[in-house]
Design an enzyme around this catalytic site. Structure first.
Site, PDB file in Angstrom:
ATOM      1  N   CYS A  33     -62.890 -20.737 -19.811  1.00 60.89           N
ATOM      2  CA  CYS A  33     -63.921 -21.747 -19.526  1.00 60.89           C
ATOM      3  C   CYS A  33     -63.981 -22.808 -20.630  1.00 60.89           C
ATOM      4  O   CYS A  33     -64.401 -22.519 -21.749  1.00 60.89           O
ATOM      5  CB  CYS A  33     -65.266 -21.033 -19.387  1.00 60.89           C
ATOM      6  SG  CYS A  33     -66.702 -22.107 -19.382  1.00 60.89           S
ATOM      7  N   CYS A  36     -67.450 -23.512 -22.094  1.00 58.38           N
ATOM      8  CA  CYS A  36     -67.920 -22.389 -22.929  1.00 58.38           C
ATOM      9  C   CYS A  36     -67.516 -22.592 -24.390  1.00 58.38           C
ATOM     10  O   CYS A  36     -68.272 -22.237 -25.294  1.00 58.38           O
ATOM     11  CB  CYS A  36     -67.364 -21.065 -22.424  1.00 58.38           C
ATOM     12  SG  CYS A  36     -67.961 -20.585 -20.792  1.00 58.38           S
TER      13      CYS A  36
END
Length: 109
Positions: A33, A36
């Site tokens: 991600c 993230c």
């Protein structure tokens, strides 16, 4: 008293989150991600600002399906604020430092 962001797994969730004496911000993330990765400095800021009254834990979603299912994580990054084993607040998606600190502040008091 928290000393920073703690990395946990499903096996540690009950002890570190549900039985914690402090409220806990659970950060759900994934290695794949992109957004993230941007949250790491924001989490460190939150840990520095609230470490005396909030525990911050980090859980990778892929190897920890139990907590992901229990807390209905549909996308990452995701945040769940838990106190005394109860979900207080939730948000999903990358958010800036100010929004995360506002989210914590609004739900800690």
């Amino acid at each position: 008293m928290s000393t920073g962001v703690i990395i946990i797994t499903d096996t540690e969730f009950e002890t570190e989150v549900l039985k914690s004496e402090q409220p806990v911000l659970v950060y759900f993330w994934a290695a794949w991600c992109g957004p993230c990765k941007l949250m790491a400095p924001v989490l460190n800021t939150a840990a520095n600002n609230y470490g005396d009254r909030l525990k911050i834990v980090k859980m990778e979603v892929d190897p920890n399906p139990v907590a992901v299912k229990e807390y209905q994580i549909e996308g990452v990054p995701a945040f769940r604020l838990v106190r005394d084993g109860q979900l207080l607040a939730a948000t999903e998606g990358a958010i800036g430092k100010e929004k995360l600190l506002d989210f914590i502040e609004a739900n800690l008091n």
